[in-house]
Design an enzyme around this catalytic site. Structure first.
Site, PDB file in Angstrom:
ATOM      1  N   ILE A 270      -4.058   0.609   0.149  1.00 42.34           N
ATOM      2  CA  ILE A 270      -4.481  -0.508   1.342  1.00 42.34           C
ATOM      3  C   ILE A 270      -3.665  -1.698   1.232  1.00 42.34           C
ATOM      4  O   ILE A 270      -3.771  -2.548   0.307  1.00 42.34           O
ATOM      5  CB  ILE A 270      -5.981  -0.808   1.266  1.00 42.34           C
ATOM      6  N   LYS A 271      -3.116  -2.238   2.318  1.00 44.03           N
ATOM      7  CA  LYS A 271      -2.362  -3.277   2.325  1.00 44.03           C
ATOM      8  C   LYS A 271      -3.166  -4.513   2.723  1.00 44.03           C
ATOM      9  O   LYS A 271      -3.757  -4.308   3.884  1.00 44.03           O
ATOM     10  CB  LYS A 271      -1.016  -3.181   3.424  1.00 44.03           C
TER      11      LYS A 271
END
Ligand code: E4P
Length: 211
Positions: free
Chosen positions: A85-86
């Site tokens: 997850i960025k």
């Protein structure tokens, strides 16, 4: 071993480079997905088929509150792929990263423009840091210098976090961060192409063929 990513959602280009390079996976951001004209849920299965079951995908949350970022991260992490997850490394983003890591969600801190900002994200538990090399250079800064400082900080403080430099416009920037021993890198298609596309190569091969 270095993790090599492509910074694109272009499935044809991913298939092309996967033929000739050890591509670990794909990084995207909301702009890349918007420009590709194809949604995440459509593109992921295609990319997974091309890259195989070991492929890793970095996908950015777009929510604006900590609570919603964490909810969105849970949804992305639940997809049947190896997802990271960025999260933009803002004040709210760092709060979200702490909560995500408490749930053991893999996180990449993105939009890193300075070593101190990236270092804080690493302290919050981020697994990857994405300093934006060319964007820093374009603002009159030193993108490679930021990566060098970050690598030094991670090493000195023994933080188990990989730098995944992003935002490249030329091969020299990529070469310079690779020389620093970063654990990962993501290349846009044009820079990946330039890495082996020296203009003298094909004429040399053609000459050998003629001879
Ligand atoms: C990756 O995390 C970034 O979103 C991306 O590499 C930014 O690249 P750009 O500066 O070429 O848009």
């Amino acid at each position: 071993m270095l993790e090599l990513y492509l910074d694109t959602a272009d499935v044809e280009q991913v298939a092309r480079f996967n033929e000739c390079l050890p591509v670990k996976g794909v990084t995207t951001n909301p702009s890349i997905l918007a420009n590709s004209g194809i949604g995440l849920n459509q593109v992921l299965p295609v990319l997974a088929k091309i890259l195989g079951s070991d492929a890793r995908f970095h996908v950015q949350v777009v929510s604006q509150t900590v609570e919603n970022m964490v909810k969105e991260a849970r949804q992305i992490a639940a997809l049947p792929y190896d997802m990271v997850i960025k999260v933009p490394a803002t004040e709210l983003g760092l709060a979200a990263i702490k909560l995500m890591k408490a749930e053991a969600i893999p996180v990449l801190a993105t939009a890193v423009y300075s070593a101190h900002q990236g270092f804080l994200a690493a302290l919050c538990g981020a697994d990857y840091l994405a300093p934006y090399v060319n964007r820093i250079d374009a603002m009159g800064g030193d993108g490679v210098g930021v990566v060098a400082d970050l690598q030094l900080l991670l090493d000195r403080h023994r933080l188990a976090c990989k730098i995944l430099p992003a935002s490249f416009k030329n091969t020299q920037q990529a070469l310079d961060v690779l020389k620093l021993g970063v654990g990962a890198i993501t290349l846009p298609v044009d820079v990946a192409e330039q890495m082996f596309g020296h203009p003298a190569v094909q004429p040399a091969v053609d000459q050998f063929t003629r001879d």
